[in-house]
Design an enzyme around this catalytic site. Structure first.
Site, PDB file in Angstrom:
ATOM      1  N   HIS A   1      15.357   7.368  18.965  1.00  0.00           N
ATOM      2  CA  HIS A   1      14.776   8.331  18.026  1.00  0.00           C
ATOM      3  C   HIS A   1      15.045   8.008  16.563  1.00  0.00           C
ATOM      4  O   HIS A   1      14.529   8.686  15.679  1.00  0.00           O
ATOM      5  CB  HIS A   1      15.289   9.743  18.319  1.00  0.00           C
TER       6      HIS A   1
HETATM    7  C1  UD1 Z   1      17.706  14.756  13.807  1.00  0.00           C
HETATM    8  C2  UD1 Z   1      18.886  14.244  12.981  1.00  0.00           C
HETATM    9  C3  UD1 Z   1      19.554  13.075  13.699  1.00  0.00           C
HETATM   10  C4  UD1 Z   1      19.894  13.433  15.130  1.00  0.00           C
HETATM   11  C5  UD1 Z   1      18.623  13.899  15.818  1.00  0.00           C
HETATM   12  C6  UD1 Z   1      18.820  14.256  17.268  1.00  0.00           C
HETATM   13  C7  UD1 Z   1      18.733  14.387  10.529  1.00  0.00           C
HETATM   14  C8  UD1 Z   1      18.482  13.638   9.298  1.00  0.00           C
HETATM   15  N1  UD1 Z   1      18.468  13.749  11.673  1.00  0.00           N
HETATM   16  O1  UD1 Z   1      16.721  13.730  13.816  1.00  0.00           O
HETATM   17  O2  UD1 Z   1      20.747  12.742  13.033  1.00  0.00           O
HETATM   18  O3  UD1 Z   1      20.421  12.285  15.782  1.00  0.00           O
HETATM   19  O4  UD1 Z   1      18.146  15.050  15.110  1.00  0.00           O
HETATM   20  O5  UD1 Z   1      17.572  14.558  17.843  1.00  0.00           O
HETATM   21  O6  UD1 Z   1      19.160  15.510  10.466  1.00  0.00           O
HETATM   22  N2  UD1 Z   1      10.494  17.882  16.452  1.00  0.00           N
HETATM   23  C9  UD1 Z   1       9.856  18.602  17.426  1.00  0.00           C
HETATM   24  N3  UD1 Z   1      10.540  19.613  18.036  1.00  0.00           N
HETATM   25  C10 UD1 Z   1      11.821  19.922  17.699  1.00  0.00           C
HETATM   26  C11 UD1 Z   1      12.448  19.165  16.700  1.00  0.00           C
HETATM   27  C12 UD1 Z   1      11.774  18.150  16.081  1.00  0.00           C
HETATM   28  O7  UD1 Z   1       8.704  18.364  17.752  1.00  0.00           O
HETATM   29  O8  UD1 Z   1      12.393  20.861  18.298  1.00  0.00           O
HETATM   30  C13 UD1 Z   1       9.766  16.792  15.771  1.00  0.00           C
HETATM   31  C14 UD1 Z   1       9.466  17.174  14.348  1.00  0.00           C
HETATM   32  O9  UD1 Z   1       8.236  17.723  14.223  1.00  0.00           O
HETATM   33  C15 UD1 Z   1       9.592  15.874  13.619  1.00  0.00           C
HETATM   34  C16 UD1 Z   1      10.536  15.054  14.442  1.00  0.00           C
HETATM   35  O10 UD1 Z   1      10.634  15.676  15.715  1.00  0.00           O
HETATM   36  O11 UD1 Z   1       8.362  15.209  13.621  1.00  0.00           O
HETATM   37  C17 UD1 Z   1      11.858  14.868  13.795  1.00  0.00           C
HETATM   38  O12 UD1 Z   1      12.674  16.036  13.798  1.00  0.00           O
HETATM   39  P1  UD1 Z   1      13.929  16.174  12.776  1.00  0.00           P
HETATM   40  O13 UD1 Z   1      14.775  17.287  13.156  1.00  0.00           O
HETATM   41  O14 UD1 Z   1      13.439  16.141  11.402  1.00  0.00           O
HETATM   42  O15 UD1 Z   1      14.733  14.837  12.949  1.00  0.00           O
HETATM   43  P2  UD1 Z   1      15.223  14.055  14.248  1.00  0.00           P
HETATM   44  O16 UD1 Z   1      14.485  12.778  14.269  1.00  0.00           O
HETATM   45  O17 UD1 Z   1      15.240  14.891  15.489  1.00  0.00           O
END
Ligand code: UD1
Length: 367
Positions: free
Chosen positions: A209
């Site tokens: 991820h």
């Molecule tokens: C975040 C953390 C990372 C951690 C990871 C675990 C930061 C900078 N990054 O990254 O350190 O290892 O979580 O997963 O804080 N999304 C969904 N549903 C959700 C959550 C996210 O669809 O419930 C999608 C969002 O729309 C987005 C992407 O996932 O496109 C990224 O989500 P985000 O929380 O911004 O960062 P992660 O990549 O999950």
């Protein structure tokens, strides 16, 4: 009757729930404080949040900020504004943040500007790679914290080198493994292997991820190809993070992975079934932080698709090795041949980190 001191335990994203849960349960059993769970909302899907709360026996968070996805600034600023509002209305006596996600940083800044005592659980980890958003979050949170609870001696050293006073640093061990021990019986009884019709030791687990691996088409394509080659040596179970799914689809990689007979793509898997999968895996291929530690704890070969790690003890004492995409297949073969180091359990990774953390918190609040 006056209430005992309120401690906010802040969770935001998937890896946070396993760190907050053992401390929440520990503090609930004690009568000197009132722990309150704060969910910032960074992860909001059932598969990334709700299922984890349930697996870890956490209640619906008393405070939910509802700040979901966005750019880094949007996420950070959103949490700051919402959390400040909560604290101005009803300030806690102490704020505990965990890990290194954007909400960790946002809450840390907000709490300190309101002069609230701040505790960072899992302090001191450094990858020395400031292109990782998590590294920025770790550095700023540690600078601001009044009590820094660390998992390993390297973390203590990093903090000393940054000038953090010795009396603020307390090594408590790895809190995530308390979650494992708390749920060991349910993990061991979980039926996921039979429901996927797989046998212990006959498969690998993959998770990906990190933005550096999944956000660019060319990199993700190389990774998908390497996984397909690795899967010819051992079938791979691949629970797909929402960010990764979105990009695999956008970069036209999803269908060929899905069609590969040796790769099983799954929705994100909750904590208990995921640990059941890892515990019986022949090897794990990942770019996660926490999984590097869990595999060391369980003595499972871990191939980490990153150029660095903020968890070097998983290499010096554990089963973790950093691999590049070019090296992946040969390293998989090496692990399958049994040519892999067996791990030592790092000191204080013993399932008792929550009780040591609670004792430190109590000392902090006793002043
Ligand atoms: C975040 C953390 C990372 C951690 C990871 C675990 C930061 C900078 N990054 O990254 O350190 O290892 O979580 O997963 O804080 N999304 C969904 N549903 C959700 C959550 C996210 O669809 O419930 C999608 C969002 O729309 C987005 C992407 O996932 O496109 C990224 O989500 P985000 O929380 O911004 O960062 P992660 O990549 O999950």
């Amino acid at each position: 009757m006056s209430q005992s001191p309120v401690i906010h335990l802040v969770a935001a994203a998937r890896p946070n729930f396993m760190k907050v849960a053992p401390l929440y349960h520990q503090l609930r059993r004690q009568d000197w404080c009132t722990p309150i769970l704060v969910h910032t909302g960074q992860h909001y899907d059932e598969s990334m949040s709700g299922n984890f709360l349930r697996d870890l026996d956490l209640p619906e968070p008393e405070i939910h900020l509802g700040i979901g996805s966005g750019t880094h600034a949007e996420q950070t600023a959103g949490v700051m504004v919402a959390y400040e509002r909560v604290c101005l209305q009803s300030p806690p006596e102490c704020v505990v943040v965990v890990g290194d996600v954007n909400a960790t940083l946002a809450v840390a800044i907000t709490a300190k500007k309101l002069h609230l005592p701040l505790v960072h659980l899992e302090a001191g980890l450094r990858s020395w790679d400031r292109s990782m958003p998590e590294e920025i979050n770790r550095i700023v949170t540690d600078t601001l914290s009044d009590l820094l609870l660390t998992p390993s001696p390297d973390a203590d050293e990093n903090l000393r080198a940054e000038g953090i006073p010795e009396e603020k640093i307390v090594r408590v061990g790895n809190i995530m493994l308390d979650s494992y021990e708390m749920l060991r019986a349910r993990i061991e009884a979980d039926p996921i292997l039979s429901s996927l019709e797989i046998e212990p030791g006959q498969y690998g687990v993959t998770t990906l991820h990190r933005p550096s691996n999944v956000d660019q088409a060319a990199t993700l394509r190389l990774l998908a190809d390497a996984l397909k080659q690795a899967a010819q040596r051992i079938p791979l179970i691949f629970p797909v993070h929402p960010r990764t799914r979105k990009n695999l689809q956008a970069f036209d990689q999803w269908e060929s992975l899905e069609a590969d007979p040796n790769i099983r793509l799954l929705e994100p898997v909750s904590y208990i079934p995921f640990m059941a999968l890892v515990r019986h895996a022949r090897l794990v291929i990942t770019d996660s932080g926490g999984i590097q530690e869990e595999t060391t704890y369980l003595n499972i070969p871990c191939l980490t698709l990153r150029p660095n790690t903020e968890r070097p003890i998983t290499i010096s004492q554990g089963t973790n090795r950093l691999v590049s995409v070019e090296m992946l297949v040969s390293q998989v073969q090496k692990a399958l041949a049994g040519d892999w180091p067996t791990g030592l359990q790092p000191e204080l990774w013993d399932g008792k980190t929550a009780s040591r953390s609670a004792a430190s918190l109590r000392r902090l609040l006793a002043g």
